[in-house]
Write a protein that holds these residues in place. Structure first.
Motif, PDB file in Angstrom:
ATOM      1  N   PRO A 137      -0.982 -13.260  -5.462  1.00 41.16           N
ATOM      2  CA  PRO A 137      -1.783 -12.239  -5.553  1.00 41.16           C
ATOM      3  C   PRO A 137      -1.888 -11.345  -4.325  1.00 41.16           C
ATOM      4  N   MET A 138      -1.564 -11.974  -3.215  1.00 39.38           N
ATOM      5  CA  MET A 138      -1.637 -11.151  -2.093  1.00 39.38           C
ATOM      6  C   MET A 138      -0.400 -10.153  -1.999  1.00 39.38           C
ATOM      7  N   LEU A 139       0.682 -10.610  -2.535  1.00 40.75           N
ATOM      8  CA  LEU A 139       1.677  -9.762  -2.793  1.00 40.75           C
ATOM      9  C   LEU A 139       1.243  -8.539  -3.791  1.00 40.75           C
ATOM     10  N   VAL A 140       0.841  -9.026  -5.013  1.00 40.98           N
ATOM     11  CA  VAL A 140       0.425  -7.908  -5.909  1.00 40.98           C
ATOM     12  C   VAL A 140      -0.317  -7.060  -5.494  1.00 40.98           C
ATOM     13  N   ALA A 141      -1.384  -7.322  -4.834  1.00 41.32           N
ATOM     14  CA  ALA A 141      -2.493  -6.333  -4.046  1.00 41.32           C
ATOM     15  C   ALA A 141      -1.663  -5.535  -3.200  1.00 41.32           C
ATOM     16  N   LEU A 195       1.521  -4.356  -2.953  1.00 44.24           N
ATOM     17  CA  LEU A 195       2.018  -3.637  -3.716  1.00 44.24           C
ATOM     18  C   LEU A 195       1.538  -2.416  -4.229  1.00 44.24           C
ATOM     19  N   ALA A 196       0.347  -2.691  -4.799  1.00 42.48           N
ATOM     20  CA  ALA A 196      -0.539  -1.618  -5.698  1.00 42.48           C
ATOM     21  C   ALA A 196      -1.040  -0.787  -4.477  1.00 42.48           C
ATOM     22  N   GLY A 197      -1.359  -1.373  -3.312  1.00 44.34           N
ATOM     23  CA  GLY A 197      -1.779  -0.520  -2.212  1.00 44.34           C
ATOM     24  C   GLY A 197      -0.540   0.445  -1.626  1.00 44.34           C
ATOM     25  N   THR A 198       0.616   0.206  -1.561  1.00 43.50           N
ATOM     26  CA  THR A 198       1.466   0.689  -0.875  1.00 43.50           C
ATOM     27  C   THR A 198       1.693   1.789  -2.001  1.00 43.50           C
ATOM     28  N   THR A 199       1.912   1.621  -3.301  1.00 46.07           N
ATOM     29  CA  THR A 199       2.270   2.635  -4.440  1.00 46.07           C
ATOM     30  C   THR A 199       1.321   3.676  -4.521  1.00 46.07           C
ATOM     31  N   THR A 200      -0.099   3.486  -4.116  1.00 49.24           N
ATOM     32  CA  THR A 200      -0.946   4.089  -4.225  1.00 49.24           C
ATOM     33  C   THR A 200      -0.848   5.420  -3.020  1.00 49.24           C
ATOM     34  N   ALA A 201      -0.630   4.779  -1.671  1.00 48.67           N
ATOM     35  CA  ALA A 201      -0.309   5.472  -0.627  1.00 48.67           C
ATOM     36  C   ALA A 201       0.664   6.439  -0.957  1.00 48.67           C
ATOM     37  N   GLY A 247      -0.087  -5.785   6.224  1.00 50.21           N
ATOM     38  CA  GLY A 247      -1.229  -6.669   6.106  1.00 50.21           C
ATOM     39  C   GLY A 247      -0.851  -7.540   4.956  1.00 50.21           C
ATOM     40  N   PHE A 248      -0.301  -7.179   3.887  1.00 51.45           N
ATOM     41  CA  PHE A 248       0.098  -7.866   2.815  1.00 51.45           C
ATOM     42  C   PHE A 248       1.547  -8.193   2.289  1.00 51.45           C
ATOM     43  N   VAL A 249       2.224  -7.120   2.200  1.00 51.24           N
ATOM     44  CA  VAL A 249       3.412  -7.131   1.591  1.00 51.24           C
ATOM     45  C   VAL A 249       4.596  -7.993   2.521  1.00 51.24           C
ATOM     46  N   SER A 250       4.786  -7.582   3.734  1.00 47.48           N
ATOM     47  CA  SER A 250       5.622  -8.049   4.804  1.00 47.48           C
ATOM     48  C   SER A 250       5.411  -9.361   5.038  1.00 47.48           C
ATOM     49  N   PRO A 251       4.037  -9.961   5.453  1.00 48.30           N
ATOM     50  CA  PRO A 251       3.911 -11.257   5.714  1.00 48.30           C
ATOM     51  C   PRO A 251       4.425 -12.130   4.574  1.00 48.30           C
ATOM     52  N   VAL A 252       3.995 -11.822   3.367  1.00 49.38           N
ATOM     53  CA  VAL A 252       4.032 -12.715   2.442  1.00 49.38           C
ATOM     54  C   VAL A 252       5.713 -12.720   1.845  1.00 49.38           C
ATOM     55  N   VAL A 266       7.538   5.042  -8.255  1.00 49.88           N
ATOM     56  CA  VAL A 266       7.802   4.618  -9.409  1.00 49.88           C
ATOM     57  C   VAL A 266       8.584   3.433  -9.384  1.00 49.88           C
ATOM     58  N   LEU A 267       9.391   2.963  -8.319  1.00 49.54           N
ATOM     59  CA  LEU A 267       9.864   1.708  -8.000  1.00 49.54           C
ATOM     60  C   LEU A 267       8.712   0.529  -7.508  1.00 49.54           C
ATOM     61  N   GLY A 268       7.706   1.241  -6.901  1.00 51.68           N
ATOM     62  CA  GLY A 268       6.470   0.269  -6.496  1.00 51.68           C
ATOM     63  C   GLY A 268       5.790  -0.204  -7.743  1.00 51.68           C
ATOM     64  N   LEU A 269       5.972   0.720  -8.916  1.00 55.24           N
ATOM     65  CA  LEU A 269       5.454   0.075 -10.162  1.00 55.24           C
ATOM     66  C   LEU A 269       5.945  -0.945 -10.745  1.00 55.24           C
ATOM     67  N   ALA A 270       7.272  -1.086 -10.758  1.00 54.16           N
ATOM     68  CA  ALA A 270       8.290  -1.847 -11.214  1.00 54.16           C
ATOM     69  C   ALA A 270       7.945  -3.190 -10.331  1.00 54.16           C
ATOM     70  N   SER A 271       7.872  -2.990  -9.045  1.00 53.26           N
ATOM     71  CA  SER A 271       7.853  -4.143  -8.219  1.00 53.26           C
ATOM     72  C   SER A 271       6.323  -4.985  -8.437  1.00 53.26           C
ATOM     73  N   ILE A 272       5.511  -4.260  -8.798  1.00 54.08           N
ATOM     74  CA  ILE A 272       4.095  -5.046  -9.254  1.00 54.08           C
ATOM     75  C   ILE A 272       4.441  -5.935 -10.364  1.00 54.08           C
ATOM     76  N   GLY A 273       5.123  -5.494 -11.555  1.00 58.82           N
ATOM     77  CA  GLY A 273       5.425  -6.267 -12.640  1.00 58.82           C
ATOM     78  C   GLY A 273       6.258  -7.432 -12.241  1.00 58.82           C
ATOM     79  N   PHE A 274       7.222  -7.183 -11.477  1.00 63.02           N
ATOM     80  CA  PHE A 274       8.060  -8.247 -10.987  1.00 63.02           C
ATOM     81  C   PHE A 274       7.295  -9.331 -10.188  1.00 63.02           C
ATOM     82  N   ALA A 275       6.636  -9.105  -9.296  1.00 66.02           N
ATOM     83  CA  ALA A 275       5.845  -9.846  -8.411  1.00 66.02           C
ATOM     84  C   ALA A 275       4.750 -10.729  -9.359  1.00 66.02           C
ATOM     85  N   HIS A 276       4.171 -10.190 -10.231  1.00 65.81           N
ATOM     86  CA  HIS A 276       3.143 -10.847 -11.118  1.00 65.81           C
ATOM     87  C   HIS A 276       3.948 -11.614 -12.065  1.00 65.81           C
ATOM     88  N   ARG A 277       5.087 -11.559 -12.533  1.00 66.58           N
ATOM     89  CA  ARG A 277       5.598 -12.241 -13.652  1.00 66.58           C
ATOM     90  C   ARG A 277       6.306 -13.341 -12.862  1.00 66.58           C
TER      91      ARG A 277
END
Length: 467
Positions: free
Chosen positions: A329-333, A335-341, A375-380, A434-445
């Motif tokens: 969940p930390m990775l998914v959150a 990726l959602a934040g970086t994609t928004t930014a 704070g989320f993606v790189s540490p995880v 766009v790559l960020g959206l695909a990454s969210i799907g990968f991490a969740h699955r």
């Protein structure tokens, strides 16, 4: 011994915790060098353009040569760490850090600079996979997340030091010839500290056990654990080592085993996801992005310090979060934040007129991006890559995933100037979104949850398909 029992006994003797902290601090100077050497180019590049006559292509080549070297370094150091030991590999990398830094600092031409940074990249890539592996194998299960993430803290601290050093040198001596050489040469100091420090550090107890050196492994565990915890952990490590005793050293043949192949593919996917957020477009070209958006060059150098401060503070947030929420969940959150930014950077670049106002807005979006990235993606990312692979192929598999990570990093570093020149900042950052959206799907699955379990427990779960 259960994790809960280990927690109870951990407070009775502070000596193992103090010694483990010393091990963590000294080994993570590799992370500090990783951060400094990748970020220093951000401020040095504008001055190199003048002294070395860089074109957009050679600018990308100088930046990305380090990243290509890092891909090779990740593979080589992973194999070396499996064959000779984690500590031995880090000592060799420290010597390469010194040699590569000096070669880059005195480079007379673009070709020599690219070659020197390629050699330096081998050290950076090696440190990126060997230091987290060393820390993960030294740390008890309940502290592994926080200890391994200390390396990420040192990476962003190195980046902050690079930004501060660039800003001071650029603003005080910016008119002097070869000022970028002073920006680069500072990295020799932490490289010497890493080399000297690792000479007196112990080898990973898990690597020692994998070589049948159970007495040496127990001696190391006694230095970093309570006595009862050390004995219990050695029993667990011994069972895993004896199970793999008759197998060959891990390598490509292991990918024929379905559960191992799945883990390696997941690790490669995690590595690609971490890079395709576009983080290193900001790390390497932040000064130029802000300059093109409306800041003066010297102002952009100072503004980049805020990105370094945000990265350090965000990593403290990440260390805390790893103790309270799961890895996935930390990775998914994040990726959602970086994609928004990224969407916001593209939108502001399109909608706001060029000038200080647009530059300030983009700087704010870059800060928001770094909160989620650091704070989320790189540490995880680095923590998961140090956890999910079985002991016998940990160096090889981490090295392979690290190689892919650095190749993805290389592709971003090499092509970003050309993408911006051809499509503009807006379209380039929308591509990353766009790559960020695909990454969210990968991490969740696909990303497994590893929090709260020993490395041997995780291996057993993956082997049996229970994860």
């Amino acid at each position: 011994m259960s994790i809960g029992t280990e927690r109870k006994t951990a407070g009775t003797d502070r000596r193992p915790r103090r010694y483990l902290r010393i091990v963590m601090v000294l080994s993570t100077f590799g992370g500090l060098l990783f951060g400094y050497d990748t970020a220093v180019i951000n401020g040095a590049l504008p001055y190199m353009q003048e002294d070395l006559g860089l074109t957009p292509f050679t600018e990308g080549l100088v930046t990305a040569s380090l990243l290509l070297g890092a891909a090779l370094g990740a593979v080589l150091s992973g194999r070396m760490a499996d064959a000779r030991g984690r500590r031995t590999a880090i000592i060799a990398l420290a010597a390469l850090f010194v040699a590569g830094t000096l070669a880059a600092s005195f480079a007379p031409t673009t070709g020599v600079m690219a070659a020197a940074r390629f050699a330096l990249g081998i050290a950076v890539g090696g440190a990126s996979v060997t230091v987290p592996s060393y820390l993960a194998e030294m740390a008890p299960a309940h502290r592994r997340g926080r200890l391994v993430t200390q390396n990420e803290l040192m990476i962003v601290t190195g980046q902050l030091l690079a930004y501060c050093n660039n800003a001071v040198i650029g603003n005080v001596w910016g008119e002097s010839d070869g000022v970028w050489r002073w920006m680069l040469v500072v990295a020799t100091l932490p490289a010497v500290v890493l080399w000297l420090g690792m000479l007196v550090m112990p080898e990973s107890p898990r690597w020692l056990a994998a070589r049948g050196r159970f007495g040496d492994a127990l001696a190391v565990l006694h230095r970093v654990r309570e006595a009862d915890a050390a004995e219990a952990e050695l029993d667990e490590v011994r069972r895993a080592a004896e199970r793999d005793a008759h197998a060959e050293r891990g390598g490509w043949r292991d990918l024929a085993v379905p559960w191992i192949r799945r883990l390696v593919l997941i690790g490669v996917g995690i590595a690609v996801v971490q890079q395709f957020t576009g983080v290193n477009s900001i790390m390497y070209y932040g000064t130029q992005i802000l300059t093109e958006s409306g800041f003066a060059r010297e102002t952009a150098l100072v503004a980049n310090i805020s990105n370094g401060v945000i990265s350090v503070l965000a990593t403290f947030l990440g260390i805390w979060l790893l103790g309270v929420i799961g890895r996935r969940p930390m990775l998914v959150a994040g990726l959602a934040g970086t994609t928004t930014a990224l969407v916001l950077v593209g939108a502001f670049s399109q909608l706001l007129p060029a000038g200080p106002g647009r530059a300030a807005a983009i700087l704010g979006c870059m800060g928001l991006f770094l909160v989620f990235q650091q704070g989320f993606v790189s540490p995880v990312t680095w923590l998961l890559l140090s956890e999910i692979f079985p002991m016998r192929i940990r160096g090889f598999a981490f090295g392979l995933a690290g190689c892919v990570l650095w190749l993805a990093n290389f592709s971003v570093g090499l092509t970003f100037p050309s993408l911006v020149a051809g499509f503009g900042i807006t379209s380039t950052f929308f591509m990353f979104a766009v790559l960020g959206l695909a990454s969210i799907g990968f991490a969740h699955r696909f990303v497994p949850e590893t929090r709260g379990r020993s490395l041997e427990e995780l291996e057993s779960a993956f082997r049996s398909g229970r994860s």
